[in-house]
Write a protein that holds these residues in place. Structure first.
Motif, mmCIF file in Angstrom:
data_model
loop_
_atom_site.group_PDB
_atom_site.id
_atom_site.type_symbol
_atom_site.label_atom_id
_atom_site.label_comp_id
_atom_site.label_asym_id
_atom_site.label_seq_id
_atom_site.Cartn_x
_atom_site.Cartn_y
_atom_site.Cartn_z
ATOM 1 N N ARG A 1 -1.513 5.837 3.833
ATOM 2 C CA ARG A 1 -1.976 4.838 4.909
ATOM 3 C C ARG A 1 -2.538 5.657 6.290
ATOM 4 N NH1 ARG A 1 3.210 0.865 4.952
ATOM 5 N NH2 ARG A 1 3.102 0.181 2.869
ATOM 6 N N PHE B 1 -12.331 -3.429 1.930
ATOM 7 C CA PHE B 1 -10.925 -3.390 1.641
ATOM 8 C C PHE B 1 -10.534 -4.606 1.267
ATOM 9 C CE2 PHE B 1 -11.086 -4.317 6.117
ATOM 10 C CZ PHE B 1 -9.888 -5.290 6.270
ATOM 11 N N SER C 1 0.894 -1.293 -0.090
ATOM 12 C CA SER C 1 -0.002 -0.081 -0.136
ATOM 13 C C SER C 1 0.842 1.249 -0.048
ATOM 14 C CB SER C 1 -0.721 0.160 1.342
ATOM 15 O OG SER C 1 -1.565 1.084 1.382
ATOM 16 N N THR D 1 0.277 -5.416 3.677
ATOM 17 C CA THR D 1 -0.684 -4.290 3.875
ATOM 18 C C THR D 1 -2.146 -4.573 3.069
ATOM 19 O OG1 THR D 1 0.020 -3.221 1.607
ATOM 20 C CG2 THR D 1 0.929 -2.709 3.866
ATOM 21 N N SER D 2 -3.178 -3.563 3.376
ATOM 22 C CA SER D 2 -4.285 -3.799 2.653
ATOM 23 C C SER D 2 -4.782 -2.539 2.042
ATOM 24 C CB SER D 2 -5.291 -4.255 3.638
ATOM 25 O OG SER D 2 -5.537 -3.358 4.878
ATOM 26 N N ASN D 3 -5.833 -2.356 1.390
ATOM 27 C CA ASN D 3 -6.068 -1.181 0.559
ATOM 28 C C ASN D 3 -7.508 -1.061 0.747
ATOM 29 O OD1 ASN D 3 -3.886 0.401 -0.724
ATOM 30 N ND2 ASN D 3 -3.534 -1.778 -0.888
ATOM 31 N N TRP D 4 -8.279 0.040 1.195
ATOM 32 C CA TRP D 4 -9.641 0.486 1.091
ATOM 33 C C TRP D 4 -9.861 0.380 -0.441
ATOM 34 C CZ3 TRP D 4 -12.668 0.478 4.899
ATOM 35 C CH2 TRP D 4 -12.183 1.109 6.276
ATOM 36 N N ASP E 1 0.365 -6.107 -1.795
ATOM 37 C CA ASP E 1 -0.447 -6.128 -0.459
ATOM 38 C C ASP E 1 -0.216 -7.589 0.007
ATOM 39 O OD1 ASP E 1 -0.811 -3.454 -0.969
ATOM 40 O OD2 ASP E 1 -2.567 -3.971 -2.112
ATOM 41 N N ARG F 1 -3.077 0.041 6.317
ATOM 42 C CA ARG F 1 -4.310 0.256 5.377
ATOM 43 C C ARG F 1 -4.176 1.696 4.755
ATOM 44 N NH1 ARG F 1 -9.841 -1.243 7.356
ATOM 45 N NH2 ARG F 1 -8.671 -3.218 7.788
ATOM 46 N N ASP G 1 -6.778 -7.312 0.424
ATOM 47 C CA ASP G 1 -5.423 -7.684 0.426
ATOM 48 C C ASP G 1 -5.135 -9.057 -0.276
ATOM 49 O OD1 ASP G 1 -5.886 -9.583 2.391
ATOM 50 O OD2 ASP G 1 -5.253 -8.267 3.918
#
Length: 191
Positions: free
Chosen positions: A92, A161, A87, A143-146, A140, A183, A163
């Motif tokens: 973040r 979200f 991410s 990490t993660s992402n909206w 990812d 995130r 990942d």
């Protein structure tokens, strides 16, 4: 009182040259992301759209590592995604949107992803686009992402979200007001 100067969405000649150099090098190193496309065509399109260069620069300075991931033959546009391994570091610890940010009484995050993406001139990746990105590599893993949340979920207070874990793309939910150090969000820009 002096009015603040409006933020220019134009890069200087030097900034433009520097960004194009970075994008060209990344394009050449990652041909599997955009097979069949030619850098000269991408560059010509970028130079004809300086406001899009500004948005790509915003993606770059927040460590998104934007790269070409496709071409829309119907519109003649090249599609850029943030292709950083994790991410983007500069994006973040944000909650999902303004409503979520305003709902927090304590420990507010710095920003929200919806307004931040808009200010950069990009859109949030959708779940489908996120899955397309994952076809181009492994992103990812830590990490993660909206991602763009469907209205019916958001109206109920949630946001989604994504990942990648265990060689699988996962989609999760959280309260839209939540935020985590690992995130962020990835953007898409069409040029």
């Amino acid at each position: 009182m002096v009015e603040p100067k409006a933020m220019s969405k134009q890069l200087s000649i030097q900034e433009t040259e520097q960004l194009l150099s970075v994008l060209k090098e990344r394009f050449g190193k990652n041909m599997s992301r955009h097979g069949g496309l030619k850098w000269a065509d991408v560059q010509a399109r970028l130079e004809a759209n300086p406001e899009k260069l500004w948005s790509l620069n915003q993606m770059e300075i927040t460590e998104g590592e934007p790269d070409v991931v496709g071409y829309d033959a119907n519109t003649g546009e090249f599609v850029f995604y943030d292709c950083s391994p994790e991410s983007p570091k500069g994006r973040r610890s944000f909650c999902y949107d303004r409503k979520a940010l305003d709902s927090r009484k304590e420990n507010k995050p710095r920003n929200n992803v919806v307004e931040s993406a808009s200010a950069m001139g990009v859109e949030l990746l959708t779940e489908e686009q996120y899955r397309q990105l994952q076809q181009l590599g492994e992103f990812d893993l830590k990490t993660s992402n909206w991602v763009k949340t469907p209205d019916h979920i958001r109206k109920l207070g949630g946001a989604i979200f994504c990942d990648r874990r265990y060689d699988t793309v996962f989609v999760y939910h959280n309260g839209a007001e939540s935020y985590y150090a690992a995130r962020g969000f990835r953007g898409v820009l069409k040029v």
